[in-house]
Design a protein around this motif. Structure first.
Motif, short mmCIF file in Angstrom:
data_model
loop_
_atom_site.label_atom_id
_atom_site.label_comp_id
_atom_site.label_asym_id
_atom_site.label_seq_id
_atom_site.Cartn_x
_atom_site.Cartn_y
_atom_site.Cartn_z
N ARG A 62 0.90 -1.41 -0.15
CA ARG A 62 0.12 0.00 -0.06
C ARG A 62 0.82 1.39 0.01
NH1 ARG A 62 -5.37 0.84 1.48
NH2 ARG A 62 -5.60 -1.43 2.07
N ASP A 63 2.05 1.22 0.71
CA ASP A 63 3.00 2.36 0.89
C ASP A 63 3.23 2.55 -0.51
OD1 ASP A 63 2.16 2.84 3.29
OD2 ASP A 63 4.02 1.76 4.26
N ASP A 64 4.09 1.61 -1.33
CA ASP A 64 4.79 1.67 -2.38
C ASP A 64 3.81 2.14 -3.38
OD1 ASP A 64 7.01 1.06 -1.18
OD2 ASP A 64 7.13 -1.06 -1.89
N LEU A 65 2.46 1.44 -3.61
CA LEU A 65 1.68 1.99 -4.62
C LEU A 65 1.20 3.54 -4.38
CD1 LEU A 65 -0.56 -1.32 -5.15
CD2 LEU A 65 1.17 -0.26 -6.63
N GLY A 66 0.83 3.74 -3.00
CA GLY A 66 0.27 5.07 -2.82
C GLY A 66 1.16 6.23 -3.13
N THR A 67 2.52 5.97 -3.39
CA THR A 67 3.42 7.03 -3.62
C THR A 67 2.96 7.91 -4.92
OG1 THR A 67 4.85 5.71 -4.91
CG2 THR A 67 5.18 5.94 -2.58
N GLY A 68 2.04 7.09 -5.84
CA GLY A 68 1.71 7.76 -7.13
C GLY A 68 2.78 8.03 -8.18
N ALA A 69 3.97 7.33 -7.80
CA ALA A 69 5.20 7.92 -8.80
C ALA A 69 5.75 6.32 -9.12
CB ALA A 69 6.25 8.63 -8.17
N ILE A 70 5.12 5.48 -9.65
CA ILE A 70 5.29 4.01 -9.99
C ILE A 70 6.49 4.15 -11.12
CG2 ILE A 70 4.72 1.96 -10.59
CD1 ILE A 70 2.14 2.53 -9.48
N ASP A 71 7.69 3.55 -11.12
CA ASP A 71 8.73 3.82 -12.17
C ASP A 71 8.37 2.42 -12.85
OD1 ASP A 71 11.89 3.06 -12.85
OD2 ASP A 71 11.29 5.11 -12.90
N GLU A 72 8.75 2.75 -14.30
CA GLU A 72 8.53 1.62 -15.15
C GLU A 72 9.47 0.62 -14.94
OE1 GLU A 72 9.05 1.43 -19.96
OE2 GLU A 72 7.33 2.66 -19.39
N GLY A 73 10.82 1.02 -14.56
CA GLY A 73 12.00 0.35 -14.55
C GLY A 73 11.88 -0.78 -13.15
N ASN A 74 11.21 -0.47 -12.32
CA ASN A 74 10.67 -1.68 -11.31
C ASN A 74 9.40 -2.02 -11.33
OD1 ASN A 74 9.03 0.53 -10.12
ND2 ASN A 74 10.22 0.72 -8.27
N ALA A 75 8.65 -1.93 -12.24
CA ALA A 75 7.41 -2.47 -12.62
C ALA A 75 7.40 -3.88 -12.19
CB ALA A 75 6.77 -2.24 -14.03
N ARG A 76 8.30 -4.77 -12.87
CA ARG A 76 8.15 -6.26 -12.50
C ARG A 76 8.02 -6.40 -11.08
NH1 ARG A 76 10.98 -10.43 -16.42
NH2 ARG A 76 10.52 -9.63 -18.63
N ALA A 77 8.92 -5.89 -10.27
CA ALA A 77 8.87 -6.24 -8.93
C ALA A 77 7.76 -5.77 -8.23
CB ALA A 77 10.11 -5.40 -8.27
N LEU A 78 6.99 -4.72 -8.71
CA LEU A 78 5.82 -4.27 -8.08
C LEU A 78 4.52 -5.05 -8.33
CD1 LEU A 78 4.77 -2.01 -6.35
CD2 LEU A 78 4.02 -0.56 -8.41
N VAL A 79 4.72 -5.32 -9.71
CA VAL A 79 3.37 -6.16 -10.08
C VAL A 79 3.61 -7.63 -9.64
CG1 VAL A 79 2.19 -7.04 -12.25
CG2 VAL A 79 3.08 -4.84 -12.34
N THR A 80 4.68 -8.08 -9.37
CA THR A 80 4.67 -9.30 -8.77
C THR A 80 4.11 -9.43 -7.48
OG1 THR A 80 6.94 -10.06 -10.19
CG2 THR A 80 6.60 -11.04 -7.96
N ARG A 81 4.77 -8.22 -6.46
CA ARG A 81 3.91 -8.31 -5.36
C ARG A 81 2.44 -8.12 -5.38
NH1 ARG A 81 7.07 -3.13 -3.11
NH2 ARG A 81 5.79 -3.67 -1.16
N MET A 82 2.07 -7.51 -6.38
CA MET A 82 0.42 -7.25 -6.53
C MET A 82 -0.39 -8.64 -6.81
SD MET A 82 0.31 -3.77 -8.90
CE MET A 82 -1.59 -3.77 -8.94
N ALA A 83 0.51 -9.55 -7.41
CA ALA A 83 0.09 -10.91 -7.85
C ALA A 83 0.06 -11.83 -6.60
CB ALA A 83 0.83 -11.42 -9.04
N LEU A 84 1.17 -11.63 -6.15
CA LEU A 84 1.23 -12.60 -4.66
C LEU A 84 -0.02 -11.97 -3.65
CD1 LEU A 84 4.92 -12.79 -4.22
CD2 LEU A 84 3.45 -14.60 -5.07
N ALA A 85 -0.13 -10.55 -3.74
CA ALA A 85 -1.34 -10.13 -2.74
C ALA A 85 -2.69 -10.68 -3.12
CB ALA A 85 -1.06 -8.76 -2.39
N LEU A 86 -2.87 -10.69 -4.36
CA LEU A 86 -4.06 -11.21 -4.87
C LEU A 86 -4.42 -12.55 -4.69
CD1 LEU A 86 -6.65 -10.54 -6.44
CD2 LEU A 86 -5.66 -11.00 -8.50
#
Length: 574
Positions: free
Chosen positions: A495-519
């Motif tokens: 929630r903290d990382d997504l809430g920053t509103g400044a998602i960098d394309e370069g670390n998108a895989r790491a972020l989307v991986t965590r979203m998948a695991l959360a779901l």
């Protein structure tokens, strides 16, 4: 006087003296795994059956019928034959006339007939129930445990109906696509009992970047029924199932990239200009024909508005991406069934392989991964059912579809690799169905958007769809009584990382991986056995998992996790 005997005669007398028949038998075969047949992939799948009983009990007869095909020995042999005998391109007949046709082994046609007759392509559109996309996803999940190559045309037919819907000029196309009667004949649509639909989007220079489309289309005129006719010229790099009766494609018009539909036959019954250049020699998906095609003043109908072709196709792509997420989960489930079947009917080191502690750990880990993949894909399917009437479900589907497509397709290759290891050397032989799955597994992560494309799409959706971030975070959050400390900590960090509103394309895989695991974790908490859900959370979210199958914390419950994932026929064989 005794004469010396020839060596062959000595060998013969030795055989007779020792009671050995000629054609010498050197060994007996024992301790080989039993074939994984006789099961029902639906009724024997506890997690799937419970989910369908909860969300779409009306579809149980449909799922039971398709599930039986996955364990049918004759159907499994059809899958083997369709993949051993590759499609053959016939560009011309023996007189020199263009054919542009592909010959398939009879097993392919038999599989296609079964899939269409059982509603695998069309149940979402033919049912009056509100959970049609979910029920159809269940059939696709089960069909991908039958044969994967035919999963391509069934998925394309499913998505194509989104383009036909509400457009009178395509009413006959929709009717024939949903007829449930597969018809492989090379004749005009009016003479057919059923239709198969293909897609031709990508080009050599563009790949996934559809804005780079170089194929051109010139407006010809408007017919009496309101159809706007165009003439297309260009080349398409991937043209799957080239024997289809009609194809969606993209071309540049005066207003920009537009979506057009190319029928194989013209209204007067003559052949359209669809020149198949060659078939792709693919790593896997061998039963299915993928090709390159040339359009040369090819007759086509406009779909939607001129210049808005990419938007039109993306409305279909949501469904194909869902189908690939579901398909990869189904492929993983088949690999799991094969792995458990092998380990449960073969001994090693004095015990049944499935009971060896390290092997039990691997099988339990695979079972957790498979169930989570299925549940997350089915959650997207349920959200798809609500897209037209529920804004929350629409926003969830918009974000979660690329998330789950990315993760399930990404994990499938590694998952099947581990399932193959359970088989040892036997798994690396093409006679074994697990070897076919291993070659098949990477494909879904490439079709309809690679890993990077999916992650970019998630970032785009979060940025453009107002409220989508809040909906997703609400979806993956569960009450503390259901989750645990590891889950709460993981969601808070996400929630903290997504809430920053400044998602960098370069670390998108790491972020989307965590979203998948959360779901996946939230779906396990809501639908799985409580103890099994906790195992998933502790291993995937709690930092106790090394990312390698078989690294769960040891415990007596691991055998129970494997037992839950066994299908009935495997239990009986054990």
């Amino acid at each position: 006087m005794n004469m010396p005997l020839e060596s062959t005669e000595l060998a013969f007398q030795f055989s007779l003296a020792n009671g050995v028949e000629t054609g010498v038998e050197t060994h007996k075969v024992f301790n080989q795994a039993e074939p994984c047949i006789g099961h029902n992939a639906f009724t024997g799948d506890v997690a799937l059956r419970e989910l369908v009983e909860r969300h779409a009990p009306w579809s149980i007869p449909h799922a039971t019928a398709v599930g039986a095909l996955a364990g049918d020995e004759q159907v499994q042999d059809l899958a083997r034959l369709a993949n051993e005998h590759n499609p053959q391109l016939r560009t011309h007949d023996r007189f020199g006339n263009r054919l542009d046709w592909v010959e398939f082994h009879p097993a392919w046609h038999q599989l296609m007939s079964l899939a269409f007759a059982h509603g695998v392509p069309g149940l979402a559109w033919t049912t009056s129930e509100g959970s049609g996309h979910f029920a159809r996803a269940v059939l696709s999940y089960l069909w991908n445990q039958v044969e994967n190559g035919t999963g391509c045309p069934t998925g394309m037919a499913y998505a194509a109906c989104a383009g036909f819907e509400g457009r009178p000029e395509f009413a006959q196309w929709r009717e024939k696509t949903l007829s449930g009667k597969y018809d492989p004949r090379r004749v005009p649509l009016s003479q057919k009992t059923g239709a198969v639909i293909g897609y031709a989007m990508t080009e050599k220079q563009g790949g996934s970047d559809l804005r780079q489309t170089q194929t051109t289309a010139t407006f010809v005129g408007t017919e009496k029924n309101g159809v706007q006719v165009y003439s297309i010229t260009g080349h398409k790099w991937f043209f799957s199932v080239p024997t289809s009766d009609g194809f969606y494609t993209l071309a540049q018009t005066k207003s920009g990239v537009s979506c057009l539909f190319v029928p194989r036959f013209l209204p007067d019954g003559s052949a359209n200009r669809v020149a198949v250049q060659r078939l792709k020699d693919k790593c896997g998906n061998r039963s299915n024909a993928s090709s390159e095609v040339e359009f040369n003043r090819t007759w086509a109908m406009l779909v939607g508005e001129e210049g808005r072709g990419i938007r039109e196709i993306l409305s279909h792509a949501h469904l194909t991406r869902l189908d690939f997420a579901v398909g990869s989960a189904g492929l993983m489930r088949q690999a799991l069934t094969l792995a458990i079947g092998h380990a449960s009917t073969r001994d090693g080191f004095g015990r049944r392989m499935a009971d060896l502690p390290m092997q039990t750990n691997v099988l339990a880990d695979l079972a957790l991964e498979s169930e989570a993949a299925m549940l997350s894909a089915m959650r997207v399917a349920r959200a798809t059912d609500g897209m037209a009437t529920n804004e929350r479900e629409r926003l969830l589907a918009r974000v979660a579809t690329p998330v789950v497509k990315y993760w399930n397709c990404q994990r499938a290759t590694y998952f099947v690799y581990e399932a193959l290891q359970v088989h040892g050397g036997n798994g690396f032989i093409m006679e074994n169905p697990i070897a076919r799955l291993y070659r098949e597994a990477p494909l879904n992560s490439i079709w309809e958007g690679t890993t990077n494309m999916m992650c970019m799409d998630v970032v785009r959706a979060l940025g453009r769809e107002k409220g989508s971030l809040e909906v997703f975070l609400d979806e993956v959050s569960v009450p503390q009584s259901v989750g645990n400390v590891a889950h709460a900590k993981f969601i808070a960090s996400l929630r903290d990382d997504l809430g920053t509103g400044a998602i960098d394309e370069g670390n998108a895989r790491a972020l989307v991986t965590r979203m998948a695991l959360a779901l996946q974790a939230s779906e396990m908490c809501k639908h799985s056995d409580g103890a099994i859900a906790q195992r998933f959370i502790e291993s995937r979210l709690g930092g106790r998992h090394a990312g390698v199958m078989g690294t769960l914390a040891a415990g007596a419950d691991l055998r129970g996790i494997v037992s839950r994932a066994e299908v009935a026929a495997v239990r009986q064989a054990a």
